[in-house]
Each structure stands twice: as structure tokens, then as C-alpha cells.
Design an enzyme around this catalytic site. Structure first.
Site, PDB file in Angstrom:
ATOM      1  N   ASP A  97       0.802  -1.227   0.000  1.00 17.50           N
ATOM      2  CA  ASP A  97       0.000   0.000   0.000  1.00 17.50           C
ATOM      3  C   ASP A  97       0.829   1.269   0.000  1.00 17.50           C
ATOM      4  OD1 ASP A  97       0.661   0.000   2.893  1.00 17.50           O
ATOM      5  OD2 ASP A  97      -0.951   1.477   3.013  1.00 17.50           O
ATOM      6  N   ASP A 100       6.112   0.263   2.557  1.00 19.57           N
ATOM      7  CA  ASP A 100       6.445  -0.958   3.275  1.00 19.57           C
ATOM      8  C   ASP A 100       6.087  -2.172   2.420  1.00 19.57           C
ATOM      9  OD1 ASP A 100       3.689  -0.906   3.372  1.00 19.57           O
ATOM     10  OD2 ASP A 100       3.586  -0.392   5.494  1.00 19.57           O
ATOM     11  N   TYR A 246      -4.894   0.166   9.944  1.00 20.89           N
ATOM     12  CA  TYR A 246      -5.969   0.749   9.138  1.00 20.89           C
ATOM     13  C   TYR A 246      -7.335   0.395   9.724  1.00 20.89           C
ATOM     14  CZ  TYR A 246      -2.818   2.250   5.377  1.00 20.89           C
ATOM     15  OH  TYR A 246      -1.845   2.883   4.635  1.00 20.89           O
ATOM     16  N   GLU A 484       6.372   9.678   2.224  1.00 26.68           N
ATOM     17  CA  GLU A 484       5.956   8.340   1.824  1.00 26.68           C
ATOM     18  C   GLU A 484       4.793   8.413   0.834  1.00 26.68           C
ATOM     19  OE1 GLU A 484       5.141   3.984   3.886  1.00 26.68           O
ATOM     20  OE2 GLU A 484       4.731   5.794   5.048  1.00 26.68           O
TER      21      GLU A 484
END
Length: 523
Positions: A97, A100, A246, A484
Site C-alpha cells: 500500500d 512498506d 488501518y 511516503e
């Protein structure tokens, strides 16, 4: 000097003065140094077609599993080929996603839904840019994983990989040796948000892909969407209690509405319309559209598609207008401020994930208003026409692509000034095709994460978290909240960028100075 010449000279002086003022206000970007896909001149707009192509290319760099022969992000290799084996299920594929190496099903599903929505709304723009095929491939890669993750009518795998172990390791996905722990929701441990979002994703993918000739795959998409909606609705429970990462904070009602809206669009089955109609009390005004909160998207889709267009727009218009007024500068009831350079600021970290989703909703709502014959949105201190709303949305796209105080594109590989040290494991370590030996977790942390050198792999198209509230960006690999990238940032940007392609381009500097009045009215 002839009177006509005097007039032209005076107008030229006025024009240059105007340009100086516009530049000071941040409305005119500096000319780029050249290179791939920058701003098209001092008064030009960014090359939206190039930006769209790169935004879609990003997803190939996020792929997990066995890569296809036509893989364009060639610095990547096969990875995580045994995902799911411990429970005898095939969970290969899908997307990592962010920076990572974990696959999170809930935001992945949101990513697929947004890509599907973008393909449906802006198919012509994607086709004009030569990107419809690549966009469809991005949708299919994610949807195919979601189909596999829905292993039974009451099972959905929601995460592959131990997030805590992964975040304590810095290694390429091709070298990954952290636990590939599996997480799932079931009838006994439900997570209606994740199941309903996966339902929405498969329904959106069906609408986007149903005419591509693969009828068997389309049938699987629609059947999966229906099954997941029933799972989410019949075994209600919040994902907040069954997730490690999440987790949902807005509850599951928004996802159920969002999924029912997509299913009605896909099937015209009255039961989904009935669900939507009977649950309107939950559709409250919001000022956010995100992987957790889908109310604005559900309301938009309902107003646009299901309930008859103009006649039924009023049912949702108050809530959608409230969304617009919360975002538009000088509305009188703005709740979301902008940075000095004009970027929507809903957080002071990972700003662009909220900017891009809000921009997508604004872009689509401007279309809805135009098609319904509405004059626009009335806020307490101002009224905004559909064109003004879409122009503001375009300004957000332009900011991301370089029309900002730093003159920096926040999309990697777009223009010549862009983030070089993004927080991304695979991009920050030399490709396995260049450095073939294994890079261990410890080596990654000691040698590749802390270095100030630019990333060896340019992750083309990646949109980072973005600048802070003062338009500043440090390009620091260790600053994950700003450096990121994430799939759901790019997915929303795809639609917003495609929408910007359809907007009127800013007039070029070479336009005759006699046209000064039209130049002024452009802004």
C-alpha cells in the site's frame, strides 16, 4: 509614436505588471528547466497527459506477486510468491500500500474503487492520453487479489504480513523475510467496513471493465461484489475491533452506503436502491473523503447515478454543498484551510491523501452540477459556479505538479524538481537486478534508510505525503508522514488529473496583448 502603438505599449506594460502580480500570488508558475513532463511555459498548465500516465505507472512499482512480461517498472522483481500458503489459500498479487511490504486489504480496496471511479468518470480523458489500457490493468491487478482474498461467502482476508515486524525492517520486497501473517474477517469476527469496501471495489471494477471482452472475469467481479455486500450487511461488526492496522473510526454505515451505491450502478437491482433510500438518515454532511470515511463519495454517487439525476439531486445537494463550502476559500463557512501557497490542508501530515480525494469529489460534483443545470453552490459568504469549483480543483492538481512556492512537483519523475528520497523500501535500495545479493533487514536500516543520497530507483509517478502547513518539504527519507507515497493518494489523483485535462487551459504568454481582458478574466 502612433496612437495605436502607444496603446499597444501601454497594454504590454499592463500585461507585464499583471504577470508580476500573478506570479507573486502564486498563480503563475516559473518556467521549468525542461525534462520530462513539466509546466508548459510561464502561463501554461502542467502536462496533464504525462502526469496521468506516470500516476498510473506508479501502481506497477507497488505490485506484489509474480510480475507480468509487460512490467514497465523494471527495477522491481517477483515477490511474496507464497502468500497465503499457511492457510492453503492463494493470496499472491495485489499491492503493497505504501513504502512498506505489507498488503492491507481495506485501503487496497479503496484504491481499486477510486481507480474504477476514475475510469468510469474520465474514460475519454484516459483514452485520449493513451492510458485507458494501463488504467484498466491497474484496476484488474487489485481486483484480482480481492477476489482471491474473498475465500468463502463469510471470509475475507484483510491483511498479509506482520505490520509490526515489517515496520522494524528495511528491505526490498524481493528479499522480504518477515512473517507473512494472515488476518481475516469472518462471521464470528466481522469487519463490515472492509467487506463493504471490497464489495464497492469489485462493483466499480465491474463497471470499468465490463466491456473489455473478458465476460468470465466480469461475472466473477459482480458475483464477488454481491457476496461481499451480503457478508458486510448480514454479519455487522466494526473493523476497528478486528484489525491491527488501518482500523475504521467512522463506523461501517458509510461503507454499506458506498457499496450499495456502486452495486446499484452496476446492476440496477432495486434492492440496493432500497437500501440506499432506507438508510438516508446516516448520510450526514462531512468535510473529508478518505479510506475510512466514504459518506461524501456515497452521496455523490447517489446524486449522480441512482436516483434520477436532476429531480433527486436535492436529496443530497445540501450535504454535498456543505462539503464544497467546507473546502472552498472565502466561502464564509470554510472548515479546511489552505496553505499560503493554496494547498488544501486537512491535516499537517500526509496532506496529499486528503487533498487528492477532496479534489476528485469536487471535480465530479462540478460535472453533476453542470449536467443538472444547477447554477452552483451557495455558501454563507459566496456562491460558487460549477466552473469555479472545477477551477479550484484544477488548482490543487497544479499545486501537486509544481505550481507551488517551492516550484516542486510532488510526483516523482514529473518535471525536473521532485522528491528524490522518498520513504520507500524498494526504491531506496538498489534493484535486485543491479545488486543481486540479498540485502538484510539490518543492512537496510544501517546503509540505505539513513543515507542522504537520492534513491537509486526512481519510482516514477509516486505522489508523496506532501508539504507541511507552510508549504515546506524537506525531502527526508526518514520523514514518512511527508515523504511516503501511498496507493490511495495516486488513485484519487488519477481521476483528479484526468478531470483537469478537460478544463480550459490558461492562456499562453504569446497570446496578443489586445486580449488582455480575456487574460484577466481567466483568473
Amino acid at each position: 509614436m502612433a496612437t495605436g502603438m502607444v496603446t499597444k505599449v501601454m497594454m504590454l506594460v499592463a500585461t507585464m505588471a499583471l504577470l508580476t502580480c500573478l506570479a507573486a500570488a502564486g498563480l503563475v508558475g516559473a518556467e521549468e528547466d525542461g525534462g520530462g513532463g513539466g509546466l508548459g511555459g510561464r502561463l501554461g498548465s502542467p502536462d496533464y497527459g504525462d502526469a496521468l500516465a506516470k500516476a498510473i505507472l506508479f501502481f506497477e512499482g507497488q505490485r506484489s506477486g509474480r510480475l507480468p512480461a509487460n512490467q514497465r517498472a523494471t527495477w522491481r522483481g517477483d515477490s511474496a510468491l507464497t502468500d497465503g500458503r499457511e492457510e492453503n489459500v492463494n493470496l499472491t498479487g495485489g499491492y503493497y500500500d505504501a513504502g512498506d511490504n505489507v498488503k492491507f486489504g481495506y485501503p487496497m480496496a479503496f484504491t481499486v474503487t477510486l481507480l474504477g471511479w476514475s475510469a468510469v468518470e474520465y474514460r475519454a480523458a484516459a483514452a485520449a492520453a493513451g492510458q485507458l489500457g494501463n488504467l484498466r490493468a491497474a484496476i484488474r491487478w487489485g481486483a484480482d487479489f480481492l477476489l482471491r482474498a474473498h475465500a468463502s461467502p463469510t471470509t475475507l482476508y484483510t491483511q498479509v504480513g506482520d505490520g509490526n515486524a515489517d515496520h522494524q525492517c528495511w528491505e526490498r520486497p524481493e528479499d522480504m523475510d518477515t512473517p507473512r501473517t494472515l488476518y481475516k474477517i469472518t462471521a464470528d469476527s466481522p469487519g463490515s467496513e472492509a467487506a463493504a469496501e471490497a464489495s464497492a471495489a469489485l462493483a466499480a471494477a465491474y463497471v470499468a471493465l465490463k466491456d473489455d471482452g473478458d465476460t468470465a472475469f466480469s461475472s466473477r467481479l459482480l458475483a464477488g461484489a454481491r457476496s461481499l455486500f451480503d457478508f458486510a450487511n448480514n454479519f455487522r461488526g466494526s473493523f476497528q475491533s478486528s484489525c491491527p492496522f488501518y482500523c475504521s473510526y467512522s463506523g461501517f454505515q458509510d461503507e454499506l452506503l458506498w457499496a450499495s451505491a456502486w452495486l446499484f450502478k452496476a446492476t440496477r437491482d432495486a434492492k440496493y436502491l432500497d437500501f440506499l433510500t432506507n438508510n438516508q438518515g446516516s448520510s450526514n454532511p462531512v468535510n473529508e473523503f478518505s479510506w475510512d470515511n466514504k459518506y461524501a463519495g456515497a452521496q455523490m454517487l447517489a446524486a449522480q447515478e441512482y436516483l434520477g439525476g436532476k429531480t433527486q439531486l436535492a436529496r443530497y445537494k445540501d450535504n454535498l454543498d456543505s462539503f464544497v463550502c467546507a473546502l472552498m476559500p472565502n466561502s464564509g463557512n470554510v472548515q479546511i484551510r489552505t496553505t499560503p501557497g493554496g494547498l488544501l490542508l486537512t491535516r499537517d501530515s500526509v496532506n496529499l491523501q486528503y487533498t487528492t480525494t477532496a479534489t476528485l469529489v469536487l471535480s465530479i460534483y462540478s460535472k453533476v452540477l453542470k449536467s443538472s443545470g444547477s447554477s452552483g453552490v451557495r455558501c454563507s459568504a459566496a456562491t460558487f459556479s460549477p466552473n469555479q469549483i472545477s477551477s479550484f480543483a484544477t488548482s490543487q492538481v497544479d499545486y501537486i505538479l509544481g505550481k507551488n512556492p517551492l516550484g516542486m512537483s510532488y510526483m516523482v519523475g514529473f518535471s525536473t524538481k521532485f522528491p528524490r528520497r522518498i520513504h520507500h523500501r524498494g526504491a531506496s535500495i538498489p534493484s535486485i537486478k543491479v545488486l543481486s545479493r540479498k540485502v538484510t533487514c539490518k543492512e537496510g536500516f544501517s546503509s540505505w534508510l539513513p543515507t542522504n543520497d537520492p534513491n537509486p530507483n526512481i519510482h516514477v509517478g509516486a505522489i508523496v505525503g506532501g508539504p507541511d502547513g507552510n508549504d515546506q518539504f524537506s525531502d527526508n527519507r526518514g520523514d514518512s508522514s511527508h515523504s511516503e507515497p501511498a496507493t490511495y493518494i495516486n488513485a484519487a489523483f488519477v481521476g483528479a488529473c484526468a478531470a483537469a485535462m478537460g478544463q480550459k487551459q490558461v492562456v499562453k504568454l504569446e497570446e496578443p496583448v489586445d486580449n488582455l481582458e480575456s487574460m484577466v478574466s481567466t483568473y
